[in-house]
Design an enzyme around this catalytic site. Structure first.
Site, PDB file in Angstrom:
ATOM      1  N   LYS A 110      -9.311   2.018  -2.045  1.00 24.54           N
ATOM      2  CA  LYS A 110      -9.383   1.395  -0.718  1.00 24.54           C
ATOM      3  C   LYS A 110     -10.976   1.714  -0.063  1.00 24.54           C
ATOM      4  O   LYS A 110     -11.409   2.960   0.003  1.00 24.54           O
ATOM      5  CB  LYS A 110      -8.338   1.866   0.200  1.00 24.54           C
ATOM      6  CG  LYS A 110      -8.416   1.310   1.724  1.00 24.54           C
ATOM      7  CD  LYS A 110      -7.162   1.633   2.460  1.00 24.54           C
ATOM      8  CE  LYS A 110      -6.983   1.015   3.989  1.00 24.54           C
ATOM      9  NZ  LYS A 110      -5.931   1.532   4.487  1.00 24.54           N
ATOM     10  N   ASN A 114       0.204  -1.444   5.232  1.00 20.25           N
ATOM     11  CA  ASN A 114       1.022  -0.737   6.241  1.00 20.25           C
ATOM     12  C   ASN A 114       0.550  -0.732   7.454  1.00 20.25           C
ATOM     13  O   ASN A 114      -0.501  -0.259   7.950  1.00 20.25           O
ATOM     14  CB  ASN A 114       1.162   0.854   5.945  1.00 20.25           C
ATOM     15  CG  ASN A 114       1.925   1.120   4.811  1.00 20.25           C
ATOM     16  OD1 ASN A 114       3.256   1.503   4.916  1.00 20.25           O
ATOM     17  ND2 ASN A 114       1.369   1.148   3.440  1.00 20.25           N
ATOM     18  N   GLU A 147       0.733  -1.131   0.008  1.00 17.22           N
ATOM     19  CA  GLU A 147      -0.168  -0.070   0.239  1.00 17.22           C
ATOM     20  C   GLU A 147       0.947   1.227  -0.104  1.00 17.22           C
ATOM     21  O   GLU A 147       1.889   1.547   0.835  1.00 17.22           O
ATOM     22  CB  GLU A 147      -0.780  -0.216   1.290  1.00 17.22           C
ATOM     23  CG  GLU A 147      -1.675   1.373   1.244  1.00 17.22           C
ATOM     24  CD  GLU A 147      -2.232   1.182   2.935  1.00 17.22           C
ATOM     25  OE1 GLU A 147      -1.630   0.631   3.915  1.00 17.22           O
ATOM     26  OE2 GLU A 147      -3.552   1.618   3.120  1.00 17.22           O
ATOM     27  N   ASN A 191      -6.795   6.356  -1.624  1.00 14.61           N
ATOM     28  CA  ASN A 191      -5.836   5.304  -1.409  1.00 14.61           C
ATOM     29  C   ASN A 191      -6.052   4.085  -2.332  1.00 14.61           C
ATOM     30  O   ASN A 191      -7.084   3.566  -2.428  1.00 14.61           O
ATOM     31  CB  ASN A 191      -5.772   4.778   0.009  1.00 14.61           C
ATOM     32  CG  ASN A 191      -4.866   4.083   0.341  1.00 14.61           C
ATOM     33  OD1 ASN A 191      -4.086   3.483  -0.162  1.00 14.61           O
ATOM     34  ND2 ASN A 191      -4.591   3.885   1.829  1.00 14.61           N
ATOM     35  N   GLU A 247      -6.348   8.148   7.941  1.00 18.00           N
ATOM     36  CA  GLU A 247      -6.920   7.821   6.859  1.00 18.00           C
ATOM     37  C   GLU A 247      -8.134   8.462   6.444  1.00 18.00           C
ATOM     38  O   GLU A 247      -8.580   9.007   5.350  1.00 18.00           O
ATOM     39  CB  GLU A 247      -6.967   6.396   6.581  1.00 18.00           C
ATOM     40  CG  GLU A 247      -5.407   5.795   6.421  1.00 18.00           C
ATOM     41  CD  GLU A 247      -5.595   4.327   5.851  1.00 18.00           C
ATOM     42  OE1 GLU A 247      -5.834   4.336   4.696  1.00 18.00           O
ATOM     43  OE2 GLU A 247      -4.787   3.490   6.605  1.00 18.00           O
ATOM     44  N   CYS A 293      -4.790  -2.883   2.600  1.00 14.58           N
ATOM     45  CA  CYS A 293      -4.552  -2.935   3.746  1.00 14.58           C
ATOM     46  C   CYS A 293      -5.803  -3.483   4.686  1.00 14.58           C
ATOM     47  O   CYS A 293      -6.245  -4.750   4.741  1.00 14.58           O
ATOM     48  CB  CYS A 293      -3.859  -1.760   4.251  1.00 14.58           C
ATOM     49  SG  CYS A 293      -3.228  -2.038   5.883  1.00 14.58           S
TER      50      CYS A 293
HETATM   51  N1  CDT Z   1      -3.023   1.123   6.518  1.00 14.68           N
HETATM   52  C1  CDT Z   1      -3.917   0.354   7.167  1.00 14.68           C
HETATM   53  O1  CDT Z   1      -5.051   0.150   6.932  1.00 14.68           O
HETATM   54  N2  CDT Z   1      -3.613   0.080   8.635  1.00 14.68           N
HETATM   55  C2  CDT Z   1      -4.577  -0.657   9.345  1.00 14.68           C
HETATM   56  C3  CDT Z   1      -4.200  -0.432  10.804  1.00 14.68           C
HETATM   57  C4  CDT Z   1      -4.449  -1.227  11.740  1.00 14.68           C
HETATM   58  S1  CDT Z   1      -6.242  -1.029  12.267  1.00 14.68           S
HETATM   59  C5  CDT Z   1      -6.408  -2.829  12.975  1.00 14.68           C
HETATM   60  C6  CDT Z   1      -4.477  -2.125   9.097  1.00 14.68           C
HETATM   61  O2  CDT Z   1      -5.900  -2.843   9.156  1.00 14.68           O
HETATM   62  O3  CDT Z   1      -3.684  -2.727   9.187  1.00 14.68           O
END
Ligand code: CDT
Length: 361
Positions: A139, A234, A56, A121, A159, A209
């Site tokens: 996303k 990420n 991502e 995103n 985000e 993600c």
């Molecule tokens: N980038 C991204 O979407 N990160 C989120 C952060 C953690 S939320 C539990 C993810 O789902 O990995």
């Protein structure tokens, strides 16, 4: 030929790679990130890879943890004037290299639309066979908050502030030329006939993600016969304000172990339950000396088993030969949706967003 005979006899083999990226810091020039990605494409080409998947927001630091505005924020976005991602100045070298090698590529980046300046995103799928971007995904599930956390020292995940939720839904697509000997319209056959299922060009889908934690997203693709799902991420390893913490996850070490476990749980179960392979790729390591992101990039098979997993938190290729014909068993037996799903009971899933508990006794 019966479908059981088809399952055992045919192969739809392709060599694929996840291109994990280690930390990219705030002051790392975008061109350095791109240079590292070009090296990974070169290394993948030497190992006969046909499809490479990047994380991502690949060439930049995970900027949603920082409160930014104006030019400081815009600097992270690719300004898409005419809608052709292959011509984006910062990313063009990646598309050019993939084109040279006839390699397919999943690439995640921060998109600013040309017409109305909306931020998404985004990931695109570049087809080496056709030399074009053939699918775009934005996303859908944006984690975190719009406002920064009040606690001093908290790691933000802004985000919801920086991106609009994706407006393209979950559109599966076929990747031409990824495997040999496929049926197509010119073969004079129709899609969705028993004898042609699983024999056309491979059916793929993209997530980004946080989407990978939502079975609804995977199932939307599963219902389109997906054979291979691609997902870059990420994922913060230590962010108690975002994830919450209890006695089990009260230290950076235990929280990271849980984050890795939940990553694997999500991608293995949903690969199994939709009888598809998946390539899941991290940007990881410690950014700017204090923001840890998990690694754990994995290629998962259609039975939910991990085929290969990254061993570092640095730039690293994970490569596997996958046989998409293996998806047929799950699709024709345990997860033969047309035989076993009971949609008359699933309405609540789309009619209701939040939880409504039963009345108190
Ligand atoms: N980038 C991204 O979407 N990160 C989120 C952060 C953690 S939320 C539990 C993810 O789902 O990995």
């Amino acid at each position: 030929m019966s479908s059981a005979a088809h399952t055992s006899a045919s192969t739809r083999k392709v060599i694929v790679a996840g291109a994990q990226l280690g930390a990219i810091h705030v002051d790392t020039p975008r061109s350095d990130g791109v240079k590292r990605m070009l090296k990974l494409i070169d290394d993948a080409h030497k190992q006969h890879v046909k499809l490479i998947v990047f994380p991502e927001l690949a060439p930049v630091t995970f900027f949603p943890r920082h409160l930014l505005e104006g030019e400081d924020l815009e600097a992270y976005f690719e300004q898409e004037h005419d809608g052709d991602a292959t011509q984006l100045p910062n990313l063009k070298p990646l598309f050019d290299k993939a084109k040279e090698y006839k390699m397919d590529m999943y690439l995640g980046y921060a998109e600013c639309t040309g017409s109305d300046h909306v931020h998404y995103n985004t990931s695109v799928y570049f087809s080496g066979d056709s030399g074009q971007v053939i699918s775009k995904y934005r996303k859908v599930h944006l984690p975190g908050t719009f406002e920064p956390y009040e606690r001093e020292g908290a790691t933000n995940q802004l985000e919801k502030r920086y991106f609009k939720p994706g407006d393209l839904g979950f559109q599966a697509f076929r990747a031409p030329g990824l495997v040999n000997d496929t049926l197509n319209k010119k073969s004079g056959v129709e899609a969705n006939k028993l004898e042609t299922l699983g024999k056309g060009d491979p059916i793929l889908g993209m997530l980004i993600c946080n989407d990978r934690r939502w079975p609804e997203a995977w199932r939307s693709y599963g219902l389109q016969g997906i054979e291979l799902l691609l997902c870059g991420y990420n994922t913060t390893a230590w962010a108690p304000d975002l994830i919450g913490n209890d006695e089990k996850t009260s230290t950076p070490e235990t929280a990271k172990a849980e984050a890795l476990f939940h990553n694997k749980l999500s991608i293995t179960y949903n690969s199994y339950a939709n009888a598809c392979f998946s390539i899941n790729v991290a940007k990881c390591g410690v950014e700017d000396g204090k923001y840890p992101l998990i690694g754990g990039s994995c290629i998962v098979d259609c039975d939910g088993e991990v085929m290969i997993e990254a061993q570092t938190e640095e730039d690293e290729l994970i490569i596997a030969e996958i046989d998409l014909a293996k998806c047929r068993r799950g699709k024709e037996k345990v997860f033969a949706f047309e035989k076993h799903r009971r949609v008359e009971h699933y309405g609540i899933i789309v009619e209701q967003t939040g939880v409504k508990e039963p009345d108190l006794l």
